[in-house]
Design a protein around this motif. Sequence first.
Motif, mmCIF file in Angstrom:
data_model
loop_
_atom_site.group_PDB
_atom_site.id
_atom_site.type_symbol
_atom_site.label_atom_id
_atom_site.label_comp_id
_atom_site.label_asym_id
_atom_site.label_seq_id
_atom_site.Cartn_x
_atom_site.Cartn_y
_atom_site.Cartn_z
ATOM 1 N N SER A 271 -38.141 21.410 -50.535
ATOM 2 C CA SER A 271 -39.445 20.743 -50.600
ATOM 3 C C SER A 271 -40.489 21.489 -49.777
ATOM 4 O O SER A 271 -41.652 21.601 -50.188
ATOM 5 C CB SER A 271 -39.319 19.296 -50.117
ATOM 6 N N ALA A 272 -40.097 22.018 -48.607
ATOM 7 C CA ALA A 272 -41.038 22.790 -47.792
ATOM 8 C C ALA A 272 -41.463 24.061 -48.513
ATOM 9 O O ALA A 272 -42.642 24.439 -48.492
ATOM 10 C CB ALA A 272 -40.406 23.129 -46.444
ATOM 11 N N THR A 273 -40.514 24.718 -49.176
ATOM 12 C CA THR A 273 -40.843 25.921 -49.932
ATOM 13 C C THR A 273 -41.777 25.600 -51.091
ATOM 14 O O THR A 273 -42.733 26.348 -51.371
ATOM 15 C CB THR A 273 -39.557 26.581 -50.464
ATOM 16 N N PHE A 274 -41.509 24.492 -51.769
ATOM 17 C CA PHE A 274 -42.361 24.085 -52.895
ATOM 18 C C PHE A 274 -43.792 23.829 -52.436
ATOM 19 O O PHE A 274 -44.749 24.307 -53.060
ATOM 20 C CB PHE A 274 -41.787 22.836 -53.552
ATOM 21 N N VAL A 275 -43.952 23.096 -51.336
ATOM 22 C CA VAL A 275 -45.292 22.809 -50.822
ATOM 23 C C VAL A 275 -45.987 24.096 -50.403
ATOM 24 O O VAL A 275 -47.179 24.296 -50.662
ATOM 25 C CB VAL A 275 -45.220 21.813 -49.650
#
Length: 250
Positions: A223-227
């Motif tokens: 999720s951090a990578t996606f954001v």
Amino acid sequence: MPRIGPSGTVRVPNGLESLAVMGLGNADLVAVGWFVFLWLLQSYLTEVSPWRTRTLSHAMNQQRRSWIRRMSERDLRMIDTSIMAGLQNGTAFFASTSLLAIGGGFALLNATDRVVEVFSDLPLLQPTARAVYELKVMGLIVIYAYAFFKFGWAYRLFNYASVLIGSVPHRQHLGSVEMEAAVNRAGLMTVIAGRHFNRGLRAFFMSVGYLGWFLGALPLACSATFVFLVLARRQFLSDSRRVLVSGDGG
């Protein structure tokens, strides 16, 4: 908590051992480190790196300076005061939202037992220890507290910018040293205020990625990578940036 070693000596666990006792594994530590790294990398790319001049934020800063210079050429400046009022109202909204989010975080702490029970009943998730859940919630509260301070400071800087705009001399003084200094001050203040506002927004966006940690270490990393990728695309490859740079957002 001190523990008794094999030889009967009292042994105090170090920081990593204490986290392990709480239920945090190496995967959690790596995922949190990855989350922090991506946040810092996003800040570096948009504010410090050699590529910062290619970002949406930089293009908007150029427009802010252009706006103040155009304003100095007008007799009537009601539209400029309306723009500043809109910027202040938007910043105040996000500052208030940050406080509500902080309150929601403390509400989650009060419901720890119930939430841990719900997570334990979910089939795809590992049981979450109470201490680990509380640590995750406290991290979320810290993010929103950081956002509040950024929005609060941005609001104050927009107030300062309003005063500086009011101090810009009449257009009869165009070309004078006094006019140039006043325009530069007002323009730079709006740029600084916008920078702090953007940092607060970045904290809000990254908090969405942080929510993945409640599902586990791998969801946090994903999720951090996606954001991060979403924010990077908006800064460097979005239609809005093309509109500002080339006038073509189609």
